[in-house]
Write a protein that holds these residues in place. Structure first.
Motif, short mmCIF file in Angstrom:
data_model
loop_
_atom_site.label_atom_id
_atom_site.label_comp_id
_atom_site.label_asym_id
_atom_site.label_seq_id
_atom_site.Cartn_x
_atom_site.Cartn_y
_atom_site.Cartn_z
N GLU A 107 0.83 -1.21 0.00
CA GLU A 107 0.00 0.00 0.00
C GLU A 107 0.87 1.25 0.00
O GLU A 107 1.83 1.35 0.76
N PHE A 108 0.46 2.20 -0.83
CA PHE A 108 1.08 3.51 -0.88
C PHE A 108 -0.02 4.53 -0.65
O PHE A 108 -0.91 4.69 -1.48
N ASP A 109 -0.02 5.20 0.51
CA ASP A 109 -1.06 6.18 0.85
C ASP A 109 -0.45 7.57 0.92
O ASP A 109 0.49 7.81 1.69
N ASN A 110 -1.02 8.49 0.13
CA ASN A 110 -0.61 9.90 0.13
C ASN A 110 0.90 10.06 -0.05
O ASN A 110 1.55 10.84 0.64
N CYS A 111 1.44 9.29 -0.97
CA CYS A 111 2.88 9.34 -1.24
C CYS A 111 3.15 10.07 -2.56
O CYS A 111 2.32 10.07 -3.46
N LYS A 112 4.32 10.65 -2.64
CA LYS A 112 4.81 11.19 -3.90
C LYS A 112 5.83 10.18 -4.41
O LYS A 112 6.82 9.89 -3.72
N ILE A 113 5.56 9.62 -5.58
CA ILE A 113 6.44 8.59 -6.14
C ILE A 113 7.08 9.14 -7.40
O ILE A 113 6.41 9.33 -8.42
N ASN A 114 8.37 9.44 -7.30
CA ASN A 114 9.13 9.97 -8.42
C ASN A 114 9.72 8.81 -9.20
O ASN A 114 10.74 8.25 -8.82
N LYS A 115 9.02 8.43 -10.25
CA LYS A 115 9.45 7.33 -11.12
C LYS A 115 8.94 7.66 -12.51
O LYS A 115 7.74 7.73 -12.73
N THR A 116 9.86 7.85 -13.44
CA THR A 116 9.45 8.31 -14.77
C THR A 116 9.61 7.25 -15.85
O THR A 116 9.18 7.46 -16.98
N SER A 117 10.21 6.11 -15.52
CA SER A 117 10.34 5.03 -16.50
C SER A 117 10.35 3.70 -15.80
O SER A 117 10.48 3.62 -14.58
N ASP A 137 -2.15 -7.42 -4.08
CA ASP A 137 -2.67 -6.09 -4.37
C ASP A 137 -1.57 -5.07 -4.21
O ASP A 137 -0.86 -5.07 -3.19
N ILE A 138 -1.45 -4.20 -5.20
CA ILE A 138 -0.56 -3.03 -5.14
C ILE A 138 -1.48 -1.83 -5.24
O ILE A 138 -2.08 -1.60 -6.30
N LYS A 139 -1.65 -1.10 -4.13
CA LYS A 139 -2.64 -0.03 -4.08
C LYS A 139 -1.97 1.33 -3.90
O LYS A 139 -1.10 1.49 -3.05
N PHE A 140 -2.43 2.28 -4.69
CA PHE A 140 -1.99 3.67 -4.58
C PHE A 140 -3.22 4.50 -4.24
O PHE A 140 -4.17 4.56 -5.01
N LYS A 141 -3.22 5.13 -3.07
CA LYS A 141 -4.36 5.94 -2.64
C LYS A 141 -3.88 7.36 -2.38
O LYS A 141 -3.00 7.57 -1.54
N GLY A 142 -4.43 8.32 -3.13
CA GLY A 142 -4.06 9.72 -2.95
C GLY A 142 -2.60 10.00 -3.27
O GLY A 142 -2.01 10.90 -2.69
N CYS A 143 -2.04 9.23 -4.19
CA CYS A 143 -0.61 9.36 -4.50
C CYS A 143 -0.38 10.15 -5.78
O CYS A 143 -1.17 10.10 -6.72
N ASP A 144 0.75 10.83 -5.80
CA ASP A 144 1.26 11.45 -7.02
C ASP A 144 2.17 10.41 -7.65
O ASP A 144 3.30 10.20 -7.19
N VAL A 145 1.65 9.69 -8.65
CA VAL A 145 2.38 8.60 -9.30
C VAL A 145 1.99 8.57 -10.78
O VAL A 145 0.85 8.87 -11.13
N ASP A 146 2.93 8.20 -11.63
CA ASP A 146 2.66 8.07 -13.07
C ASP A 146 1.85 6.79 -13.31
O ASP A 146 2.39 5.69 -13.26
N LYS A 147 0.56 6.95 -13.57
CA LYS A 147 -0.33 5.81 -13.78
C LYS A 147 -0.08 5.12 -15.12
O LYS A 147 -0.60 4.03 -15.36
N GLY A 148 0.72 5.72 -15.97
CA GLY A 148 1.02 5.15 -17.27
C GLY A 148 2.20 4.18 -17.27
O GLY A 148 2.49 3.56 -18.29
#
Length: 166
Positions: A107-117, A137-148
């Protein structure tokens, strides 16, 4: 290598390469900084799990979280990141090489994830000897993450779920 059980680490600064090793079954990291960390799971049983709160995390390892070939747990794997700033420059944020127990969760809650590739999740799930319906399950909730970023798993992709919630 950090392999202690049920410890708390507060306001720590890990200045060199750090591995959270297979025997790290539960613990808390709060307000910690990691210069370069890899979470490498092996024979892993977690209740309540490993929690990161308000941490600044850097990882240049190929895989930030790596579930290795001997991840035949008696329990399930639970790792939670809350309000963390994570920078990962390697290929895989989460790499699943082998089976983990049913209902494992990252789980990643309210995290900023700097990953561009690279990949959010990748791996090869070996379900040949599994007696249960494996789900991760890999869950991102309220995170700044590249969904692409790529989500790929060889073997049975239906056993890995990646979800994003705002």
């Amino acid at each position: 290598h950090l392999a202690d059980k049920e410890y708390g680490y507060y306001n720590c600064n890990f200045k060199t390469k750090t591995w959270l090793d297979q025997n790290m079954t539960s613990g808390t990291f709060e307000n910690c900084e990691f210069a370069d960390v890899r979470i490498s799971l092996g024979a892993f049983e977690t209740v309540p799990g490993v929690n990161f709160k308000n941490c600044k995390i850097n990882s240049a390892f190929d895989s930030f979280i790596y579930v290795g070939p001997f991840a035949y747990s008696e329990g399930y794997t639970k790792i939670k990141f809350e309000n963390c700033d994570i920078t990962h420059t390697g290929t895989n944020l989460v790499y699943l090489y082998s089976k983990v127990k049913n209902n494992s969760i990252f789980e990643f809650d309210n995290c900023k994830i700097n990953k561009t590739s690279g990949n959010i999740s990748s791996g090869w799930l070996n379900l040949a000897n599994s007696e249960e319906d494996i789900s991760v399950d890999i869950k991102f909730k309220g995170c700044d993450v590249d969904k692409g970023l790529t989500k790929t798993t060889q073997g049975d992709e239906s056993k890995v779920r990646v979800t994003f919630e705002d």
